[in-house]
Design a protein around this motif. Structure first.
Motif, mmCIF file in Angstrom:
data_model
loop_
_atom_site.group_PDB
_atom_site.id
_atom_site.type_symbol
_atom_site.label_atom_id
_atom_site.label_comp_id
_atom_site.label_asym_id
_atom_site.label_seq_id
_atom_site.Cartn_x
_atom_site.Cartn_y
_atom_site.Cartn_z
ATOM 1 N N THR A 22 0.835 -1.193 0.000
ATOM 2 C CA THR A 22 0.000 0.000 0.000
ATOM 3 C C THR A 22 0.872 1.245 0.000
ATOM 4 O O THR A 22 0.677 2.169 -0.797
ATOM 5 N N ILE A 23 1.854 1.257 0.894
ATOM 6 C CA ILE A 23 2.708 2.442 1.015
ATOM 7 C C ILE A 23 3.512 2.683 -0.254
ATOM 8 O O ILE A 23 3.570 3.802 -0.767
ATOM 9 N N THR A 24 4.104 1.601 -0.805
ATOM 10 C CA THR A 24 4.907 1.817 -2.018
ATOM 11 C C THR A 24 4.026 2.213 -3.206
ATOM 12 O O THR A 24 4.449 2.993 -4.055
ATOM 13 N N ASP A 25 2.795 1.689 -3.268
ATOM 14 C CA ASP A 25 1.875 2.100 -4.342
ATOM 15 C C ASP A 25 1.532 3.578 -4.209
ATOM 16 O O ASP A 25 1.579 4.334 -5.188
ATOM 17 N N VAL A 26 1.174 3.975 -3.000
ATOM 18 C CA VAL A 26 0.767 5.362 -2.787
ATOM 19 C C VAL A 26 1.914 6.315 -3.097
ATOM 20 O O VAL A 26 1.754 7.302 -3.818
ATOM 21 N N GLY A 84 4.623 5.656 -4.919
ATOM 22 C CA GLY A 84 4.999 5.543 -6.327
ATOM 23 C C GLY A 84 4.056 6.319 -7.231
ATOM 24 O O GLY A 84 4.495 7.163 -8.020
ATOM 25 N N PHE A 85 2.752 6.042 -7.120
ATOM 26 C CA PHE A 85 1.777 6.744 -7.965
ATOM 27 C C PHE A 85 1.790 8.240 -7.658
ATOM 28 O O PHE A 85 1.773 9.080 -8.553
ATOM 29 N N GLY A 86 1.838 8.567 -6.376
ATOM 30 C CA GLY A 86 1.798 9.974 -5.956
ATOM 31 C C GLY A 86 2.990 10.748 -6.509
ATOM 32 O O GLY A 86 2.824 11.827 -7.095
ATOM 33 N N ALA A 87 4.188 10.186 -6.323
ATOM 34 C CA ALA A 87 5.388 10.911 -6.766
ATOM 35 C C ALA A 87 5.398 11.060 -8.283
ATOM 36 O O ALA A 87 5.614 12.154 -8.817
ATOM 37 N N PHE A 88 5.114 9.958 -8.986
ATOM 38 C CA PHE A 88 5.205 9.977 -10.453
ATOM 39 C C PHE A 88 4.140 10.902 -11.062
ATOM 40 O O PHE A 88 4.442 11.777 -11.863
ATOM 41 N N LEU A 89 2.902 10.725 -10.648
ATOM 42 C CA LEU A 89 1.834 11.529 -11.234
ATOM 43 C C LEU A 89 1.902 12.965 -10.737
ATOM 44 O O LEU A 89 1.568 13.911 -11.458
ATOM 45 N N GLY A 90 2.347 13.148 -9.497
ATOM 46 C CA GLY A 90 2.497 14.499 -8.952
ATOM 47 C C GLY A 90 3.548 15.278 -9.745
ATOM 48 O O GLY A 90 3.304 16.409 -10.186
ATOM 49 N N LEU A 91 4.700 14.674 -9.956
ATOM 50 C CA LEU A 91 5.746 15.321 -10.744
ATOM 51 C C LEU A 91 5.272 15.572 -12.172
ATOM 52 O O LEU A 91 5.562 16.608 -12.770
ATOM 53 N N GLY A 92 4.538 14.570 -12.702
ATOM 54 C CA GLY A 92 4.005 14.717 -14.052
ATOM 55 C C GLY A 92 3.081 15.921 -14.138
ATOM 56 O O GLY A 92 3.120 16.709 -15.115
ATOM 57 N N THR A 93 2.223 16.107 -13.141
ATOM 58 C CA THR A 93 1.294 17.231 -13.125
ATOM 59 C C THR A 93 2.064 18.558 -13.084
ATOM 60 O O THR A 93 1.719 19.527 -13.759
ATOM 61 N N LEU A 94 3.125 18.599 -12.290
ATOM 62 C CA LEU A 94 3.902 19.826 -12.140
ATOM 63 C C LEU A 94 4.655 20.193 -13.409
ATOM 64 O O LEU A 94 4.715 21.353 -13.797
ATOM 65 N N PHE A 95 5.235 19.177 -14.056
ATOM 66 C CA PHE A 95 6.179 19.518 -15.135
ATOM 67 C C PHE A 95 5.725 19.169 -16.551
ATOM 68 O O PHE A 95 6.359 19.555 -17.510
ATOM 69 N N LEU A 96 4.660 18.368 -16.688
ATOM 70 C CA LEU A 96 4.298 17.952 -18.047
ATOM 71 C C LEU A 96 3.030 18.623 -18.567
ATOM 72 O O LEU A 96 2.783 18.613 -19.768
ATOM 73 N N LEU A 97 2.207 19.167 -17.654
ATOM 74 C CA LEU A 97 0.962 19.757 -18.123
ATOM 75 C C LEU A 97 1.239 21.089 -18.806
ATOM 76 O O LEU A 97 2.036 21.885 -18.342
ATOM 77 N N ARG A 98 0.544 21.284 -19.936
ATOM 78 C CA ARG A 98 0.728 22.563 -20.586
ATOM 79 C C ARG A 98 -0.349 23.519 -20.113
ATOM 80 O O ARG A 98 -1.444 23.135 -19.785
#
Lengths: 433, 433
Positions: free
Chosen positions: A413-417, A419-433
Motif C-alpha cells: 500500500t505504502i509503495t503504491d501510494v 509511487g503513484f503519488g510521486a510519479f503523477l504528482g511530478l508529471g502534473t507539475l512539469f508535463l501539463l501545458r
C-alpha cells in the motif's frame, strides 16, 4: 483409486513410516482419504494422526469410530498422547483416561495442564531420576533391574531428596567411568533446566544454540517435572519457519491442501478483501490525477513500473527484517544502523534503475522531461520502500502483531501510494501545458 | 561501543554460548565486529565461527591472524572442523592438517572428500563399533576400559568382520538387558543406513520422518563410514526453510544483514533488474491501449486494482505449491486435482470481489458498463492467477529451477499482463464511443 491400485496400496502402506503415511494422506484428495485410511496398519493409527496437519486430523477423527480412535491411542508416549487427545471427541477422551492406570493418567493430566506451545506442553514426564549421593555402580544395578528405559533416553536426571533438579548423567558416562565414583562427582551441571512455562519457540532456540538432545523441565520451585527430547523440538523449528512463509501469503500452515472449496475460498477471501481496501487507496491516489492522465497518457502506461519497482525493493527489506527479527539478529537497538544501510542501497539502486527506466521512457515516448520524472519518482519510491520495510515490522512488533502476517499488504500500500503519488504528482507539475 | 560498555561486554560474552555469540556478531555493524571478537573467550572461537552465516565468517576469518585461527580449530569434532576448514586460508588448512595425528587427519580427509550437502559431508566418523557375536558384558567391559565416548553417543554400531553395517545397539539396551545375551540378539535392525551420497535434504527428511537421534552412514559396499547426529540435521532443516523465505524475495540466507552497501546494492540490483524487465512487459500491454486510456481515464485509475488482486490471489496459490512441493505433498500426480480446487476457489473469490469492485466502480464513476467490465476482468485475472500459480512451480521444477527463487517474478508478470490486458481490452470493446 481403482481396486487394482488399492490391492497394491496395502503392502506399500505397511512399508511406510507413520510420517510418510501422513504425507500420503495429505497429498490425496479428501474423498479418497477414508478409503486409504482403512488400509493403514492399526499399529500406525495413533502416530499417523499426529503426523498430519490439524485440518486433515480433524477430518479423519470425524470419520473414525470411537473404538478405532481408542485403540489408536494405546501405547502412545504421554507427550504424543497429550497432543492428540485435545482433538479427540469428548467421549473418547473420557474412555482413554478411564482405561489408563492411575499413574499414567496423572502423568497425562499433568502434561495437559500446560499450554501446548510451552515447555510443559512439549515435555514428556517419563524421566528416570537418580540421587546424587549414590555410586555409578548402584545406578547401573538399578537400571539392570528396571530392564527397560523410555524411548530416546540418553541421560538420567539427578534430583535432590526434595525433587529439585541438580544435573544430568549421560548413559555414556555411566558406562565408561569408574563405577565407584558418586553421581554427584560426574554429573553434568552445565545444562540449565527449562522453566515449565517457557515458550516453545524459546525452547527450540535453546536446543539449537546448545545442540541439546534432551533437556530437563522444572516448575517454579526448581522441581523436575519432565524432559523434552529433540524430536519434539524439530517439529517446532519446522513449524515456525513454515509459519513465516505461509503467513506472508495470508495462508495458514495447518491448512489442508485439499480443503473443501468453500472453506478455502472463505479464508482466502479475507486476505483478498484486505488487499482490496489497500488497492482502492492506491486507486484513489491515481484518481487525484485524472486530469493529468487524460492529457499525458504515457503516465498511465508507465505508472505500474514505478509502483512495482517500489514493491520489490520494499519487500526485500521487509523479508530481511522479518527474518532478522525472528532470529534475534535485528531489534530496536540496531534498527537505525540497518535503516541507514538499507537507505544507501535503495538510493544506489534507485539511481541505477531510475536512469535505465528514464532513458527507455524518453526513447519510447520521445519526451526527455518524462524520462527525468520517472527516474526521480523511482528514486523517491525506493527510499520510501526502504523506510517502510524497516519501520513496518518494528511497528507491528511493538503492537504485538505478527509482521509476517500483514507486513506485505501494508508495505505494498505504502509503495503504491508513494509511487503513484510521486510519479503523477511530478508529471502534473512539469508535463501539463 | 564506548569503553564502559566494552568492560561490561567481556563477562557477558563469557556467559553466552557460541551460538549466542554468533548471533550477537551478526547483529552488530561490521565496523564493531572485530572489537567484540577480541573479547570472545578463546575456547569459543572455533564454534562461534561455525555459528555465524557464511559472509560474516569469511569477514572474521579475513581479519584474524593465522595462529588465532589455528588455535580455534583445536579440539573441534571432525564434522564441525570439516565445515570450517573449507573457509580457512590455505596456509592455515595446511597447518591444521600438519598438526593433527595421522588417524584424525585420515578421518578429516575422508569427510572432506564428500560434498558438504550430502550425508558424507554431514557425518562424523567417530563411531564406536562392536561385533555381533560378543556378549553385552564384553561390550560393557570394553567401554569401561575405553573411559570416554565421543559427544552425543547414545548408540553403538554393530558391524560385520568386513565392516558391513548390521544394526545399532543403544546404550539404554546395553545397560538394562541381561549381560549374558549377545549383541546380535538385542541390536536394533530397523534403522536403515543412509547412503553416503544421499542429499542433506533427504537426510533431514529421514530424521524427521523416523524421529531419529543418530543414524549410520554407509558407502556403496554397505560398509559403515560414519554417523550423523540430529544436531547437524537441525541446521539443515532450519536452513532449508529459511532458504525458501529469502529466495522468494531474491535474497540469500547466508547474506550478512550488515553487508557492505556496495555488495548489497549489487546483489539486489539483479533482482530489481529482472523485475524491471517484467514490469516493462506489463507496461507494453498498457501501451497497446493508449488511445482507450486517453478517452476513458477511469480505466487508468482502476487498472492497478485488477492487477494487484490477481497478484495476491496468484501468490497464495504459488506459496501453497512451493511449500507443498518441498514437503512432498504435491507432485505431478495430484496437481490436476489441486488445479481444479484452486480454480474453483479463484472463481468464487473472483465473482465475490469482482461484484464488490464493480459496484464501487459504478458508483465512483457513474458508469454501469465500467462496473461490469472491471468485475469480469477481475474474475478472468483470478482464473489466470490460479492456473499460473499451479503451473509455474511445476514447470520450473521440471526445468530444474528453484520455484521459490523466480516463481513470484514470473507470476506477477503473468497476472499483470492478464489483468491489464483483460481490463483494458474489455474497456476498448465496450466503452469507446
Amino acid at each position: 483409486l481403482e481396486s487394482g491400485r488399492m490391492r497394491r496400496l496395502k503392502p506399500m502402506l505397511h512399508s511406510l513410516s507413520p510420517a510418510e503415511i501422513g504425507l500420503l494422506l495429505e497429498s490425496i484428495p479428501r474423498t479418497k482419504r477414508e478409503l486409504v485410511w482403512r488400509l493403514v496398519p492399526e499399529d500406525d493409527h495413533g502416530e499417523t494422526l499426529l503426523h498430519v496437519n490439524d485440518e486433515v486430523r480433524a477430518e479423519l477423527i470425524d470419520a473414525l469410530d470411537d473404538d478405532v480412535l481408542l485403540a489408536a491411542t494405546e501405547g502412545m508416549p504421554i507427550d504424543d498422547l497429550a497432543d492428540l487427545i485435545e482433538d479427540l471427541p469428548e467421549q473418547v477422551t473420557r474412555e482413554v483416561l478411564h482405561t489408563m492406570d492411575l499413574d499414567n493418567r496423572e502423568r497425562l493430566e499433568a502434561v495437559l495442564s500446560y499450554p501446548p506451545d510451552s515447555a510443559g506442553g512439549l515435555m514428556n514426564n517419563d524421566t528416570i531420576t537418580v540421587r546424587p549421593d549414590v555410586s555409578l555402580d548402584v545406578v547401573r544395578r538399578y537400571l539392570q533391574q528396571r530392564g527397560t528405559l523410555p524411548d530416546d533416553t540418553e541421560s538420567l536426571f539427578v534430583i535432590s531428596r526434595y525433587g529439585r533438579y541438580l544435573g544430568m548423567l549421560t548413559l555414556a558416562k555411566l558406562l565408561t567411568l569408574d563405577p565407584e565414583r558418586d553421581v554427584s562427582e560426574v554429573m553434568n551441571t552445565d545444562i540449565e533446566a527449562l522453566p515449565v512455562d517457557m515458550s516453545a519457540a524459546q525452547v527450540a532456540k535453546r536446543f539449537q544454540d546448545l545442540d541439546l538432545i534432551s533437556a530437563p523441565v522444572v516448575d517454579e520451585n526448581e522441581k523436575l517435572v519432565g524432559r523434552i527430547t529433540i524430536d519434539d523440538v524439530v517439529d517446532v523449528i519446522r513449524d515456525e519457519a513454515e509459519h513465516s512463509i505461509m503467513s506472508m501469503a495470508g495462508l495458514d500452515e495447518e491448512e489442508d491442501v485439499f480443503a473443501p472449496i468453500a472453506r478455502s475460498a472463505r479464508r482466502r477471501a479475507t486476505w483478498l478483501g484486505a488487499n482490496l481496501l489497500t488497492a482502492f487507496l492506491a486507486a484513489q491516489v491515481v484518481g487525484l490525477f485524472e486530469a493529468t492522465l487524460s492529457q499525458v497518457v504515457a503516465l498511465a502506461v508507465l505508472m505500474p513500473i514505478v509502483a512495482s519497482m517500489g514493491g520489490i525493493g520494499g519487500s526485500q527489506t521487509l523479508t530481511l527484517m522479518i527474518r532478522g527479527l525472528s532470529l534475534g539478529q535485528i531489534g530496536f537497538g540496531n534498527a537505525k544502523t540497518l535503516l541507514i544501510k538499507e537507505l544507501a542501497v535503495a538510493i544506489i539502486n534507485g539511481i541505477l534503475w531510475g536512469a535505465v527506466v528514464g532513458v527507455i521512457a524518453q526513447v519510447w515516448f520521445g519526451n526527455p522531461t518524462l524520462g527525468v520524472i520517472i527516474a526521480v519518482a523511482l528514486v523517491i519510491n525506493q527510499i520510501g520502500a526502504a523506510i517502510a520495510g524497516v519501520a513496518i515490522p518494528l511497528a507491528m512488533k511493538k503492537m504485538g502483531i505478527d509482521p509476517a502476517l500483514a507486513g506485505s499488504v501494508v508495505l505494498t500500500t505504502i509503495t503504491d501510494v508513494i509511487g503513484f503519488g510521486a510519479f503523477l504528482g511530478l508529471g502534473t507539475l512539469f508535463l501539463l501545458r
